[in-house]
Scaffold this motif. Structure first.
Motif, PDB file in Angstrom:
ATOM      1  N   GLU A 115      17.912  26.646 -14.962  1.00  0.00           N
ATOM      2  CA  GLU A 115      17.448  25.230 -15.002  1.00  0.00           C
ATOM      3  C   GLU A 115      18.471  24.291 -14.442  1.00  0.00           C
ATOM      4  O   GLU A 115      18.601  23.264 -14.192  1.00  0.00           O
ATOM      5  CB  GLU A 115      17.280  24.660 -16.593  1.00  0.00           C
ATOM      6  CG  GLU A 115      16.062  25.135 -17.336  1.00  0.00           C
ATOM      7  CD  GLU A 115      14.960  24.458 -16.517  1.00  0.00           C
ATOM      8  OE1 GLU A 115      14.801  23.642 -15.823  1.00  0.00           O
ATOM      9  OE2 GLU A 115      13.515  24.803 -16.697  1.00  0.00           O
ATOM     10  N   SER A 134      16.039  23.257  -9.078  1.00  0.00           N
ATOM     11  CA  SER A 134      16.134  22.775 -10.551  1.00  0.00           C
ATOM     12  C   SER A 134      17.765  22.684 -10.910  1.00  0.00           C
ATOM     13  O   SER A 134      18.111  22.669 -12.054  1.00  0.00           O
ATOM     14  CB  SER A 134      15.396  23.738 -11.453  1.00  0.00           C
ATOM     15  OG  SER A 134      15.668  22.927 -12.808  1.00  0.00           O
ATOM     16  N   ASP A 138      13.411  26.836 -10.163  1.00  0.00           N
ATOM     17  CA  ASP A 138      12.999  26.942 -11.675  1.00  0.00           C
ATOM     18  C   ASP A 138      12.513  28.164 -12.293  1.00  0.00           C
ATOM     19  O   ASP A 138      12.423  29.070 -11.396  1.00  0.00           O
ATOM     20  CB  ASP A 138      12.195  25.583 -11.943  1.00  0.00           C
ATOM     21  CG  ASP A 138      12.223  25.076 -13.279  1.00  0.00           C
ATOM     22  OD1 ASP A 138      12.454  25.703 -14.148  1.00  0.00           O
ATOM     23  OD2 ASP A 138      11.953  23.899 -13.542  1.00  0.00           O
ATOM     24  N   GLU A 181      18.338  22.083 -19.966  1.00  0.00           N
ATOM     25  CA  GLU A 181      18.114  21.734 -18.415  1.00  0.00           C
ATOM     26  C   GLU A 181      19.267  21.198 -18.058  1.00  0.00           C
ATOM     27  O   GLU A 181      19.140  20.934 -16.544  1.00  0.00           O
ATOM     28  CB  GLU A 181      16.856  20.807 -18.272  1.00  0.00           C
ATOM     29  CG  GLU A 181      15.522  21.617 -18.870  1.00  0.00           C
ATOM     30  CD  GLU A 181      14.418  21.244 -17.964  1.00  0.00           C
ATOM     31  OE1 GLU A 181      14.325  20.381 -17.159  1.00  0.00           O
ATOM     32  OE2 GLU A 181      13.078  21.522 -18.554  1.00  0.00           O
ATOM     33  N   GLU A 237      12.407  18.564  -7.196  1.00  0.00           N
ATOM     34  CA  GLU A 237      11.502  19.747  -7.207  1.00  0.00           C
ATOM     35  C   GLU A 237      10.109  19.361  -6.094  1.00  0.00           C
ATOM     36  O   GLU A 237       9.978  18.346  -5.803  1.00  0.00           O
ATOM     37  CB  GLU A 237      10.832  20.186  -8.497  1.00  0.00           C
ATOM     38  CG  GLU A 237      11.767  20.895  -9.586  1.00  0.00           C
ATOM     39  CD  GLU A 237      11.086  21.423 -10.520  1.00  0.00           C
ATOM     40  OE1 GLU A 237       9.769  21.549 -10.429  1.00  0.00           O
ATOM     41  OE2 GLU A 237      11.582  22.016 -11.549  1.00  0.00           O
ATOM     42  N   MET A 297      12.166  21.866 -16.529  1.00  0.00           N
ATOM     43  CA  MET A 297      10.866  21.932 -15.895  1.00  0.00           C
ATOM     44  C   MET A 297       9.925  20.932 -16.569  1.00  0.00           C
ATOM     45  O   MET A 297      10.118  20.681 -17.761  1.00  0.00           O
ATOM     46  CB  MET A 297      10.258  23.465 -16.003  1.00  0.00           C
ATOM     47  CG  MET A 297       8.846  23.357 -15.485  1.00  0.00           C
ATOM     48  SD  MET A 297       8.397  25.443 -15.321  1.00  0.00           S
ATOM     49  CE  MET A 297       8.512  25.661 -17.103  1.00  0.00           C
TER      50      MET A 297
END
Length: 400
Positions: A161, A112, A129, A250, A381, A1
């Motif tokens: 993630e 994500s 996310d 992530e 995103e 994120m």
């Protein structure tokens, strides 16, 4: 994120070629017995769901009746399938970037992670996310249409993630699992993270007669959550120790032997690589394998060096790695499966060699996936984002 990214930073990103090495491709302590079997899904009528999307002609594969039991003692009861898995074609040249569709469902607003199914042609698995109150995995068509929503009632999501495909057990190559990394930690304070594993359904639920997206499906079985922590670093202190012991992860891939590999997100692009052998009902400590150096030329820090997603080819040797604005493909050979003392030098050598490949521009790129037939997919995103595909110039693109 993405924590902070203003318009001027976005505009400063150079579009076009990027560094890479040529190649292509329930709560946390619940379900202590690690026993994946064919996923059971129950349709839930949601008349208020108005998401639309056409279903590709190859959308639903024939049901796979294979079953297996993978216990905590690693007892595989399925008959081994020795049929070689299809391997992505290695790319000597890349086709022009294609926009294969645009996300139309409002719920697909913070994707994500991305993973291409190996047994359901034309299906890409994804998720949102942090901020999700319900654990949901979405199936996309390769035209960016919403094809299914899997709801995991036994899972309490924190910060999902990344997503990856991997074997459910060592004995069979016919049954795949979906692995989700609940590992985000922007504040570097989580004492442990989780990996959620879901047995991939045999087929997707049918689309509605009026063309709207299918009903939500509640996954009742074949869901396991694994607990993971990262190594203690008493040799460090202050912010440096906090960053090392509570990394912001992530990006995750799954090795052919089902161990998972994590890549942390750092400002300077020196992504630390961790590996863990998941064990149901236990808190396992990941081991550090070394780091990948993504710094390139004059660029030494910033969003273009923060690792946000990854994928691995079926052989476990070609790594697809992305940051917010760049894509890297590295030939890691056996580095991710090697012992820690040998993995570090191999990873350093892999990250030192970078060639250029094309990719589409994402305003906030946090997902990427190899296609089983070659090439890769990625999406940003945000609402109404384009789904990009980059194929091998010598291979036909996958059917929509």
């Amino acid at each position: 994120m993405l924590e902070t990214l203003n318009d001027s930073m976005r505009l400063a990103i150079v579009l076009g070629l990027v560094p890479a090495l040529v190649g292509c491709g329930c709560s946390r302590d619940a379900d202590a017995a690690d026993t994946p079997g064919p996923g059971t899904v129950t349709d839930v009528d949601t008349p208020g769901d108005t998401d639309t999307g056409a279903m590709p002609s190859d959308a639903v594969a024939a049901p796979d009746t294979a079953t297996e039991t993978d216990t905590a003692a690693e007892t595989d009861t399925a008959t081994a399938d020795t049929t070689p898995a299809p391997m992505p074609e290695r790319c000597d040249a890349w086709a022009p970037v294609q926009v294969r569709g645009t996300l139309g469902a409002d719920k697909l607003d913070e994707l994500s992670g991305l993973a291409a199914s190996r047994r359901l042609p034309g299906v890409l698995w994804t998720h949102n996310d942090s901020g999700e109150k319900t654990a949901r995995i979405f199936a996309l068509g390769t035209d960016a249409s919403l094809r299914a929503t899997l709801v995991l009632d036994t899972i309490d999501p924190d910060d999902w993630e990344d997503i990856a495909m991997g074997r459910c057990s060592d004995a069979s190559t016919t049954l795949d699992c979906i692995y989700v990394a609940d590992t985000g930690d922007n504040k570097h304070e989580r004492s442990e993270v989780a990996v959620v594993r879901v047995v991939e359904p045999d087929a997707l639920p049918p689309m509605r007669d009026d063309g709207r997206a299918p009903r939500k499906s509640r996954v009742d079985t074949g869901v396991t959550s694994f607990r993971v922590r990262f190594p203690s670093r008493p040799d460090l202190s202050g912010a440096e120790r906090k960053l090392a012991e509570h990394p912001d992860i992530e990006a995750m891939v799954v090795l052919p032997d089902r161990r998972v590999v994590f890549f942390d997100k750092r400002e300077d692009g020196t992504s630390v690589v961790f590996r863990a052998a998941l064990q149901a009902g236990a808190l396992v400590t990941a081991e550090s394998l070394g780091s990948l150096n993504l710094a390139d030329g004059p660029l030494k820090k910033g969003p273009s060096l923060r690792t946000t997603a990854a994928d691995l080819d079926l052989a476990g040797s070609t790594l697809l790695l992305r940051t917010y604005f760049r894509v890297y493909v590295l030939d890691v050979g056996g580095a991710l499966a090697a012992e820690p003392d040998a993995a570090g030098p191999l990873l350093a050598a892999a990250s030192a060699a970078k060639l250029s490949i094309p990719h589409g521009f994402d305003t906030q790129g946090e997902s990427i996936a190899f296609d089983p037939a070659g090439g890769f997919w990625h999406v940003s995103e945000g609402k109404a984002q384009p789904l990009h595909f980059v194929g091998c110039a010598s291979a036909p693109p996958p059917a929509p």
